[in-house]
Write a protein that holds these residues in place. Structure first.
Motif, PDB file in Angstrom:
ATOM      1  N   ARG A 310      44.301  36.216  46.372  1.00 32.87           N
ATOM      2  CA  ARG A 310      43.430  35.794  47.466  1.00 32.87           C
ATOM      3  C   ARG A 310      42.195  36.683  47.562  1.00 32.87           C
ATOM      4  NH1 ARG A 310      42.102  37.288  52.267  1.00 32.87           N
ATOM      5  NH2 ARG A 310      43.508  39.089  52.235  1.00 32.87           N
ATOM      6  N   ARG A 311      42.398  38.006  47.407  1.00 37.21           N
ATOM      7  CA  ARG A 311      41.265  38.930  47.501  1.00 37.21           C
ATOM      8  C   ARG A 311      40.259  38.697  46.373  1.00 37.21           C
ATOM      9  NH1 ARG A 311      44.158  44.738  49.041  1.00 37.21           N
ATOM     10  NH2 ARG A 311      44.876  44.124  51.133  1.00 37.21           N
ATOM     11  N   ARG A 313      39.777  35.898  44.807  1.00 36.25           N
ATOM     12  CA  ARG A 313      39.097  34.632  45.083  1.00 36.25           C
ATOM     13  C   ARG A 313      38.026  34.800  46.161  1.00 36.25           C
ATOM     14  NH1 ARG A 313      43.326  31.941  45.881  1.00 36.25           N
ATOM     15  NH2 ARG A 313      43.410  32.138  48.161  1.00 36.25           N
ATOM     16  N   ASP A 314      38.378  35.589  47.212  1.00 33.68           N
ATOM     17  CA  ASP A 314      37.417  35.811  48.292  1.00 33.68           C
ATOM     18  C   ASP A 314      36.214  36.607  47.813  1.00 33.68           C
ATOM     19  OD1 ASP A 314      39.106  34.436  49.931  1.00 33.68           O
ATOM     20  OD2 ASP A 314      39.930  36.222  50.935  1.00 33.68           O
ATOM     21  N   SER A 315      36.431  37.562  46.899  1.00 33.16           N
ATOM     22  CA  SER A 315      35.326  38.395  46.423  1.00 33.16           C
ATOM     23  C   SER A 315      34.341  37.622  45.562  1.00 33.16           C
ATOM     24  CB  SER A 315      35.869  39.583  45.637  1.00 33.16           C
ATOM     25  OG  SER A 315      36.471  39.146  44.422  1.00 33.16           O
ATOM     26  N   ARG A 316      34.784  36.501  45.030  1.00 26.59           N
ATOM     27  CA  ARG A 316      33.924  35.710  44.159  1.00 26.59           C
ATOM     28  C   ARG A 316      33.090  34.699  44.945  1.00 26.59           C
ATOM     29  NH1 ARG A 316      38.315  34.516  39.305  1.00 26.59           N
ATOM     30  NH2 ARG A 316      38.259  36.621  38.381  1.00 26.59           N
ATOM     31  N   ARG A 317      33.383  34.562  46.199  1.00 28.11           N
ATOM     32  CA  ARG A 317      32.653  33.554  47.003  1.00 28.11           C
ATOM     33  C   ARG A 317      31.266  34.076  47.376  1.00 28.11           C
ATOM     34  NH1 ARG A 317      37.472  31.575  51.115  1.00 28.11           N
ATOM     35  NH2 ARG A 317      38.669  30.398  49.577  1.00 28.11           N
TER      36      ARG A 317
END
Length: 317
Positions: A310-311, A313-317
């Protein structure tokens, strides 16, 4: 004077349970009563109809009597106990084995076992409650014995002895009972959900695809990716059945070549007694506790993996 030895009394014949006697048609006639038009056949047919529609748990003497329009006591003139009724129901539900197909070659024991095994599964699916009747040793009613006789006859020309024939017969009857249990479970789940059985598989496949990761369950993930659980490669139950036939064929070939009978020795009574020893129980408890800790550790690892994913994925947004 010659003294004759005392005559040895003959062993008394075993008394047949009433249900078994009824199945063989050798039971005493029922007591006469005001409703003599009732018959054992009608009682059993009514019980089978109830079990087919609602399951074995719905069958009781009172329920059967009600479906026939009689009092419960009227039934007891014909069937003295529910256990006797279950014996007769099993006899009717089991039916008779099919005759060999006309195109089956003589001596084709594999083909004959296929026919009989598949017919057994068909009976389980037609009368699922058969699987709920407890197994109480070797069957002694005519239809059950007819199935046993047909399977042993299929192996009559195979170069093994009678013990081995019975063991092979039990192998396949056990496999078909297990397969009937699996297929009934699918049918029950689909019926309860009001969907097609294929929908049950589809939902399960979607869950597996979501939950199973290559990091945690690499072998299962490979099977999922290969389409095994989507039936893209064939029926695994049928595949397993054919491998049973292959295994028996290999054993038969060894026996035909002169190999001795391969039967494991019975369990050592001393070892069997040791299984209940306190130290063994303590070891089993330790194994259970270790397995629980392993399950907990795997859960923590899953949670950590999901959080890390999840982290990222969130960092790539």
């Amino acid at each position: 004077m010659t003294v004759e030895p005392p005559a040895v009394p003959a062993a008394p014949e075993p008394e047949l349970p009433r249900g078994v006697a009824l199945a063989w048609g050798v039971a005493a006639n029922p007591q006469r009563g005001p409703k003599r038009e009732l018959s054992i056949e009608r009682i059993v047919e009514a019980a089978v109809e109830i079990a087919d529609a609602e399951g074995l748990g719905a069958v009781s003497m009172a329920r059967v009597a009600q479906s026939l329009g009689y009092t419960t006591m009227s039934l007891y003139r014909y069937v003295s106990a529910k256990d006797d009724l279950l014996t007769l129901m099993q006899e009717i539900g089991t039916g008779l084995p099919p005759e060999p197909s006309p195109d089956l070659a003589a001596g084709d024991w594999r083909g004959r076992l296929r026919e009989l095994s598949r017919a057994q599964v068909e009976h389980y699916l037609a009368h699922p409650w058969l699987l709920d009747i407890p197994i109480e040793g070797t069957p002694v009613t005519p239809n059950n014995l007819a199935w046993m006789d047909a399977m042993l006859d299929a192996l009559a020309d195979v170069p093994v002895d009678e013990f081995e024939r019975v063991a092979i017969m039990l192998l396949f009857t056990g496999q078909m009972r297990w397969r009937g249990t699996i297929e009934r479970a699918y049918a029950d789940a689909a019926s309860a959900a009001g969907v097609d059985p294929q929908a049950i598989d589809d939902a399960r496949d979607a869950l597996l695809d979501t939950l199973v990761t290559a990091q945690e369950f690499p072998a299962v993930r490979r099977a999922i990716d290969a389409g095994v659980f989507r039936d893209e490669t064939g029926d695994p139950l049928e595949f397993g059945f054919e491998r049973l036939l292959d295994g028996v064929a290999g054993y038969v070939a060894e026996r035909a070549a002169g190999a001795p009978r391969d039967i494991p020795a019975p369990a050592d009574p001393v070892e069997a007694e040791a299984a209940g020893d306190k130290k063994v129980r303590e070891a089993q408890k330790a194994v259970r506790e270790a397995e629980k800790r392993l399950r907990d550790a795997r859960k923590l690892a899953r949670d950590a993996t999901r959080e890390a994913t999840r982290r990222i994925r969130d960092s790539r947004r």
